[in-house]
Design a protein around this motif. Sequence first.
Motif, PDB file in Angstrom:
ATOM      1  N   GLU A 527      -1.047   5.646  -3.256  1.00 18.65           N
ATOM      2  CA  GLU A 527      -0.453   4.611  -4.108  1.00 18.65           C
ATOM      3  C   GLU A 527       1.081   4.689  -4.067  1.00 18.65           C
ATOM      4  O   GLU A 527       1.762   3.681  -3.962  1.00 18.65           O
ATOM      5  N   ARG A 528       1.610   5.912  -4.089  1.00 21.02           N
ATOM      6  CA  ARG A 528       3.073   6.070  -4.028  1.00 21.02           C
ATOM      7  C   ARG A 528       3.626   5.654  -2.654  1.00 21.02           C
ATOM      8  O   ARG A 528       4.673   5.024  -2.568  1.00 21.02           O
ATOM      9  N   PHE A 530       2.385   3.453  -0.685  1.00 20.89           N
ATOM     10  CA  PHE A 530       2.290   1.987  -0.548  1.00 20.89           C
ATOM     11  C   PHE A 530       3.407   1.259  -1.302  1.00 20.89           C
ATOM     12  O   PHE A 530       3.617   0.075  -1.085  1.00 20.89           O
ATOM     13  N   THR A 531       4.085   1.963  -2.219  1.00 21.27           N
ATOM     14  CA  THR A 531       5.160   1.272  -2.961  1.00 21.27           C
ATOM     15  C   THR A 531       6.531   1.546  -2.352  1.00 21.27           C
ATOM     16  O   THR A 531       7.535   1.101  -2.893  1.00 21.27           O
ATOM     17  N   THR A 539       7.522  -3.723   2.344  1.00 18.72           N
ATOM     18  CA  THR A 539       6.993  -2.368   2.132  1.00 18.72           C
ATOM     19  C   THR A 539       7.209  -1.555   3.415  1.00 18.72           C
ATOM     20  O   THR A 539       7.200  -2.097   4.518  1.00 18.72           O
ATOM     21  N   LYS A 574      -5.505   2.744  -9.894  1.00 18.57           N
ATOM     22  CA  LYS A 574      -4.154   2.264  -9.560  1.00 18.57           C
ATOM     23  C   LYS A 574      -4.003   2.146  -8.037  1.00 18.57           C
ATOM     24  O   LYS A 574      -3.356   1.227  -7.527  1.00 18.57           O
ATOM     25  N   ARG A 578      -3.010  -1.125  -5.921  1.00 19.61           N
ATOM     26  CA  ARG A 578      -1.871  -1.135  -4.998  1.00 19.61           C
ATOM     27  C   ARG A 578      -2.329  -1.474  -3.578  1.00 19.61           C
ATOM     28  O   ARG A 578      -1.616  -2.156  -2.839  1.00 19.61           O
ATOM     29  N   SER A 579      -3.528  -1.036  -3.205  1.00 21.06           N
ATOM     30  CA  SER A 579      -4.045  -1.353  -1.862  1.00 21.06           C
ATOM     31  C   SER A 579      -4.270  -2.857  -1.734  1.00 21.06           C
ATOM     32  O   SER A 579      -3.889  -3.469  -0.738  1.00 21.06           O
ATOM     33  N   SER A 581      -2.762  -5.162  -3.342  1.00 23.73           N
ATOM     34  CA  SER A 581      -1.458  -5.820  -3.344  1.00 23.73           C
ATOM     35  C   SER A 581      -0.758  -5.690  -1.988  1.00 23.73           C
ATOM     36  O   SER A 581      -0.096  -6.617  -1.521  1.00 23.73           O
ATOM     37  N   LEU A 582      -0.925  -4.531  -1.359  1.00 27.04           N
ATOM     38  CA  LEU A 582      -0.288  -4.312  -0.052  1.00 27.04           C
ATOM     39  C   LEU A 582      -0.996  -5.108   1.044  1.00 27.04           C
ATOM     40  O   LEU A 582      -0.367  -5.753   1.882  1.00 27.04           O
ATOM     41  N   TYR A 617      -5.321  -1.142 -14.989  1.00 24.22           N
ATOM     42  CA  TYR A 617      -5.332  -1.304 -13.521  1.00 24.22           C
ATOM     43  C   TYR A 617      -6.594  -2.030 -13.050  1.00 24.22           C
ATOM     44  O   TYR A 617      -6.569  -2.732 -12.041  1.00 24.22           O
ATOM     45  N   SER A 621      -6.484  -5.329 -10.832  1.00 23.30           N
ATOM     46  CA  SER A 621      -7.210  -5.459  -9.554  1.00 23.30           C
ATOM     47  C   SER A 621      -8.044  -6.737  -9.532  1.00 23.30           C
ATOM     48  O   SER A 621      -8.139  -7.418  -8.496  1.00 23.30           O
TER      49      SER A 621
END
Length: 971
Positions: A527-528, A530-531, A539, A574, A578-579, A581-582, A617, A621
Amino acid sequence: MELNDGNLQTLTEFMRKTLDPDPSVRRPAEKFLESVEGNQNYPILLLTLLEKSQDNVIRVCAAVTFKNYIKRNWRIIEDEPNKISDPDRTTIKANIVNLMLSSPEQIQKQLSDAISIIGREDFPLKWPDLLTEMVTRFQSGDFHIINGVLRTAHSLFKRYRHEFKSNELWLEIKLVLDTFANPLTELFKATIELCQTHATDINALKILFSSLTLISKLFYSLNFQDLPEFFEDNMETWMSNFHNLLTLDNKLLQTDDEEEAGLLELLKSQICDNAALYAQKYDEEFQPYLPRFVTAIWNLLVSTGQEVKYDLLVSNAIQFLASVCERPHYKHLFEDQNTLTSICEKVIVPNMEFRSADEEAFEDNSEEYIRRDLEGSDIDTRRRAACDLVRGLCKFFEGPVTAIFSGYVNSMLGEYAKNPGVNWKHKDAAIYLVTSLASKAQTAKHGITQANELVNLTEFFVNHILTDLKSQNVNEFPVLKADAIKYVMIFRSQLPKEQLLQAVPLLVAHLQAESTVEHTYAAHALERLFTMRGPNNSTLITPAEMAPFTEQLLNNLFKALALPGSSENEYIMKAIMRSFSLLQEAIVSYIPTLIGQLTHKLLLVSKNPSKPHFNHYLFESLCLSIRITCKANTTTVGSFEEALFPVFTEILQNDVQEFVPYVFQVMSLLLEIHTSSIPNSYMALFPHLLQPVLWERTGNIPPLVRLLQAYLEKGGATIASSAADKIPGLLGVFQKLIASKANDHQGFYLMNSIIEHMPTESIVQYRKQIFILLFQRLQSSKTTKFIKSFMVFINLYGVKYGAIALQEIFDSIQPKMFGMVLEKIVIPEVQKVSGPVEKKICAVGITKILTECPAMIDTEYTKLWTPLLQALIGLFELPEDDSIPDDEHFIDIEDTPGYQTAFSQLAFAGKNEHDPIREVTSNPKILLAQSLHKLSTACPGRVPSMLSTSLNAEALQYLQGYLQAASVQLV
């Protein structure tokens, strides 16, 4: 509610039911208590129960219920009814201190908390005698009472540790010091004497030492903001006694328990905190005492064992050394090479070892382990303190310290290499040492941002970290695997991109590890990563680079939620968010299967919501699934509604308070995606959304307003034709919101949507009443926020119904009202309007008033024509006026107290910026020029003469520019 036995009996029965494990018994009982808590005497009945009930369980239950009731209702909020009657408030304050001091400890703690909640609001102004009432009890000689007073004082004063400086705070602290500092010092001396008198009486010592610990905590709170004169004058008394207590060792107070800190350890660790506070903030005054404290704390560290019960003491003692060693004028204490070696060898390295207690926590109490290790929770660990000491020493002695530790790291890794199966803890300590040596500055967002140049992070990664990540068996040496994952995560900004890409598939594989800590760290690390931002604000890791692992990533993340202990793991959820979103459209093909798993999970957690971050989260999602899929194909919105509505219905019917605001946001998102008219399934719900009870909860207001706006946008005509009887209910909501300073802007959002989307004839009969309500509010409390919203509203009204209609409705309420509004509100205040859409609405509205309202040209309103034009040109050209009157403050929604779930905005349910006048014009300056041209053609000569007489030169110049740009002239 009368104070009688019948009511006491009823309360007792319902309280007993609130303890029932069966939700069908418990929930109705909780609802009943909630429904009666607004009645007068309710809190007095609770206090009577906790004092007189024969059943101890009921007494404790009444105490907890009372504390929570105070927490929810004591604060008086502007614009909202007072939830506790004044007689009840007076009775509570008159009796609670006595009651607290005479109650058993379990109840005493609850009442003590309640006093501190009341004190935060009412002390000192509305409760001036609280402190004197408490201080007189020091004379009682009864330490059960004295400790009750100390505990209450501690909960009252501990906020001084984190409050911002202000005059009110200083005045309050001064008042407290004048009343409290001397009696506290006398009590401190007397208690120490009693400890000597009763040195052989274990029961007396236990009570006395708990008093000393509370006194030491109070010392910390009262000295935190600044060094009070009283304590400076009495420093000798306090410091020499603190020093003696640090070196004291009474065999009677030593405990056999290896886990639980004893009274001696708790007292000494608080004294270490007090000494660190003085060393950091008041070093000049503290200088004479510092050397003896350094010696005492050093001896303490060298002689204290590795048992868990000493953890707090050791970490506070190390933190003291850390705070001293980074101050320039104590540098000389640490300069000697032997001193440094001794600190490294005797304090730092032993406290970095992974103990069997840590291993137990890693395996059996993973949640607590993760909280401490990842989030740096309040529970200070020995390792964290040792790490801080390394950082402190590196400030002045980076070279020598790095050299000393490099030797340790190499020998530890050598030991590990000889026999990994037995010596794996040596490698764990080596990785921890390297991490603490290398990290100079760290943020949650970027990990380590500044590293020690003397440590080669990339080389260490390749030689020692990658090997653990690549090992085929993800379940072998889970602690070392977790260390390796954490290394990637915290040094992500220092490692080259190709190494991070190499790590990604390895991290994906570790999501399947049986160890909760290991798969949680893997999810968090992904997750970190990916940000992380790459060049040109995209990204760092792109969806294309993730393509080979996408399926594996999504599979493993959802499988990880099924692993024991991780069914509501917020880090995994989370990482899922994040996945999504990426990867964006790369997930579309997987959504049909994943949405089923997400809704099933939602159904399960809605039965008993206990993990707020996980739930947040999960909803994020869901929003991402909807957004990404419907962006590719809007017709899929129906299948999302089919999947989600059954669960949403259940949440709304069972009134799951934590989830209701989320449900409204997701429904808004779904409804906004619809392209045709409003579906029947939504219309069936519409009447329920207007029920007053829903609007009582602060957290529901923003999402409910947004949902109603979506209803109006998609189905204004449908509401007017098939639910016209609900329009008064809709206006009732507007009336409630407009009356509140905290929520009036939400009322305007709703009204603007009504004006924009409802058919004119459906609201014509209510228009005058709407304006009257707004004027009443303007007269009772005029805030900047209200004026800005009011201005946008009247201009939108003018754009929608025409400037003449606007002028007529004002003048129908009171003759010449229109001119008063222009003169007193619009002309002086329009500069305060903020936001591009809001400014555009005002510009177009004012243009219409100037050019399409005959009354502005031919009546006494004409004198306002040029000032209004000048204000409009100012709106275009001058910077926004963001000044706010001194005496005005806005109540933040977050400030409303109590357990009501405050509104949690879903980032991925975001609403697109809506422009209600996009059809009218894209450039309001050109529109002004064209409208003025049209007006001047209708009455030749009038416009230029009005301009030349009173428009200032600069404004005139701007206006010429608009006319040129529009290629028109004034005649």
